[in-house]
Design a protein around this motif. Sequence first.
Motif, mmCIF file in Angstrom:
data_model
loop_
_atom_site.group_PDB
_atom_site.id
_atom_site.type_symbol
_atom_site.label_atom_id
_atom_site.label_comp_id
_atom_site.label_asym_id
_atom_site.label_seq_id
_atom_site.Cartn_x
_atom_site.Cartn_y
_atom_site.Cartn_z
ATOM 1 N N VAL A 19 34.792 25.580 46.409
ATOM 2 C CA VAL A 19 35.079 25.911 47.803
ATOM 3 C C VAL A 19 33.737 26.012 48.532
ATOM 4 O O VAL A 19 32.684 26.096 47.888
ATOM 5 N N PRO A 20 33.755 26.012 49.865
ATOM 6 C CA PRO A 20 32.480 26.124 50.597
ATOM 7 C C PRO A 20 31.685 27.366 50.190
ATOM 8 O O PRO A 20 32.240 28.415 49.850
ATOM 9 N N LYS A 21 30.386 27.233 50.245
ATOM 10 C CA LYS A 21 29.454 28.271 49.795
ATOM 11 C C LYS A 21 29.711 29.628 50.438
ATOM 12 O O LYS A 21 29.573 30.663 49.790
ATOM 13 N N LYS A 22 30.103 29.642 51.710
ATOM 14 C CA LYS A 22 30.269 30.927 52.396
ATOM 15 C C LYS A 22 31.308 31.818 51.720
ATOM 16 O O LYS A 22 31.233 33.035 51.805
ATOM 17 N N TYR A 23 32.258 31.230 51.007
ATOM 18 C CA TYR A 23 33.266 32.037 50.326
ATOM 19 C C TYR A 23 32.711 32.661 49.046
ATOM 20 O O TYR A 23 33.173 33.715 48.620
ATOM 21 N N PHE A 24 31.716 32.046 48.463
ATOM 22 C CA PHE A 24 31.019 32.641 47.311
ATOM 23 C C PHE A 24 30.130 33.798 47.755
ATOM 24 O O PHE A 24 29.948 34.772 47.028
ATOM 25 N N GLU A 25 29.564 33.691 48.937
ATOM 26 C CA GLU A 25 28.606 34.698 49.421
ATOM 27 C C GLU A 25 29.238 36.067 49.591
ATOM 28 O O GLU A 25 28.542 37.080 49.572
ATOM 29 N N SER A 26 30.548 36.123 49.727
ATOM 30 C CA SER A 26 31.234 37.415 49.835
ATOM 31 C C SER A 26 31.285 38.156 48.503
ATOM 32 O O SER A 26 31.653 39.327 48.473
ATOM 33 N N PHE A 27 30.925 37.476 47.423
ATOM 34 C CA PHE A 27 30.977 38.057 46.078
ATOM 35 C C PHE A 27 29.644 37.835 45.369
ATOM 36 O O PHE A 27 29.545 36.992 44.479
ATOM 37 N N MET A 29 26.585 37.965 42.864
ATOM 38 C CA MET A 29 26.641 38.087 41.403
ATOM 39 C C MET A 29 26.458 39.523 40.919
ATOM 40 O O MET A 29 27.095 39.930 39.957
ATOM 41 N N ASP A 30 25.618 40.298 41.602
ATOM 42 C CA ASP A 30 25.391 41.671 41.134
ATOM 43 C C ASP A 30 26.583 42.598 41.407
ATOM 44 O O ASP A 30 26.603 43.735 40.955
ATOM 45 N N SER A 31 27.595 42.112 42.112
ATOM 46 C CA SER A 31 28.785 42.925 42.374
ATOM 47 C C SER A 31 29.953 42.559 41.451
ATOM 48 O O SER A 31 30.977 43.237 41.460
ATOM 49 N N ILE A 32 29.800 41.521 40.668
ATOM 50 C CA ILE A 32 30.890 41.042 39.801
ATOM 51 C C ILE A 32 31.048 41.993 38.616
ATOM 52 O O ILE A 32 30.075 42.388 37.976
ATOM 53 N N GLN A 33 32.301 42.350 38.340
ATOM 54 C CA GLN A 33 32.602 43.252 37.226
ATOM 55 C C GLN A 33 33.547 42.553 36.250
ATOM 56 O O GLN A 33 34.337 41.693 36.645
ATOM 57 N N TRP A 68 30.566 34.061 32.318
ATOM 58 C CA TRP A 68 31.661 34.977 32.653
ATOM 59 C C TRP A 68 31.615 35.384 34.128
ATOM 60 O O TRP A 68 32.585 35.220 34.864
ATOM 61 N N ASN A 69 30.500 35.918 34.572
ATOM 62 C CA ASN A 69 30.402 36.380 35.960
ATOM 63 C C ASN A 69 30.528 35.225 36.948
ATOM 64 O O ASN A 69 31.134 35.376 38.009
ATOM 65 N N GLN A 70 29.988 34.064 36.621
ATOM 66 C CA GLN A 70 30.104 32.908 37.508
ATOM 67 C C GLN A 70 31.565 32.465 37.619
ATOM 68 O O GLN A 70 32.017 32.068 38.698
ATOM 69 N N ALA A 71 32.294 32.538 36.502
ATOM 70 C CA ALA A 71 33.700 32.149 36.526
ATOM 71 C C ALA A 71 34.511 33.116 37.387
ATOM 72 O O ALA A 71 35.344 32.700 38.203
ATOM 73 N N ILE A 72 34.259 34.408 37.235
ATOM 74 C CA ILE A 72 34.960 35.398 38.063
ATOM 75 C C ILE A 72 34.595 35.209 39.531
ATOM 76 O O ILE A 72 35.463 35.245 40.405
ATOM 77 N N GLY A 74 33.708 32.440 41.008
ATOM 78 C CA GLY A 74 34.388 31.240 41.484
ATOM 79 C C GLY A 74 35.865 31.485 41.763
ATOM 80 O O GLY A 74 36.412 31.000 42.759
ATOM 81 N N TYR A 75 36.501 32.246 40.894
ATOM 82 C CA TYR A 75 37.915 32.566 41.091
ATOM 83 C C TYR A 75 38.101 33.404 42.353
ATOM 84 O O TYR A 75 38.977 33.126 43.181
ATOM 85 N N LEU A 76 37.264 34.436 42.524
ATOM 86 C CA LEU A 76 37.356 35.287 43.718
ATOM 87 C C LEU A 76 37.077 34.496 44.989
ATOM 88 O O LEU A 76 37.755 34.676 46.009
ATOM 89 N N ALA A 77 36.084 33.619 44.950
ATOM 90 C CA ALA A 77 35.759 32.790 46.112
ATOM 91 C C ALA A 77 36.927 31.884 46.465
ATOM 92 O O ALA A 77 37.242 31.676 47.650
ATOM 93 N N SER A 78 37.602 31.365 45.462
ATOM 94 C CA SER A 78 38.755 30.486 45.705
ATOM 95 C C SER A 78 39.926 31.254 46.304
ATOM 96 O O SER A 78 40.646 30.734 47.170
ATOM 97 N N ILE A 79 40.142 32.486 45.855
ATOM 98 C CA ILE A 79 41.187 33.325 46.452
ATOM 99 C C ILE A 79 40.845 33.617 47.909
ATOM 100 O O ILE A 79 41.703 33.533 48.796
ATOM 101 N N HIS A 80 39.584 33.943 48.164
ATOM 102 C CA HIS A 80 39.113 34.224 49.526
ATOM 103 C C HIS A 80 39.342 33.006 50.428
ATOM 104 O O HIS A 80 39.814 33.129 51.565
ATOM 105 N N PHE A 81 39.029 31.826 49.922
ATOM 106 C CA PHE A 81 39.237 30.586 50.658
ATOM 107 C C PHE A 81 40.726 30.385 50.966
ATOM 108 O O PHE A 81 41.103 30.061 52.105
#
Length: 158
Positions: A19-27, A29-33, A68-72, A74-81
Amino acid sequence: MKPFFLSCGIYRPHDPWIVPKKYFESFPMDSIQSPKGYKLDDLEDLSPEGKRRGPNRYFAHIQKHDQWNQAIQGYLASIHFADAMLGKVLQALDESPHANNTIVVLWSDHGWHSGEKQHWQKFTGWRLCTRVYKYDELIQALVFDRLENATMPTFPDR
């Protein structure tokens, strides 16, 4: 005005999570759990068949490549999108002459494993994968609060 039917399918958050980069920026990496349901000994409570079916190739690949964190993310960014795209559709409806005489029906695919039971994807019979996220409040805010005399349906306990 004549009645009409419009169907919109939003593919995300199905993978690949591109998805576009801006949707990743909302998450960041240091906030991923890690998922709340993940445990190191997550297969101990399973039958032999469950232990065979639980782990899948995605889990091993993500672990091997430390993604692991990159996959999470990506999933969160896709939901946001997907949420943003639904918002665009509903905003266009609100701004149209059909805003007060349209029925909106939302439905979703089933849940997703993010490492629980050493599984990354869906296609299990475990509770996590047979449920969807709780959308009641989202639906209430996006759909029913804007319509006069509309009532939110009740859903069975998840």
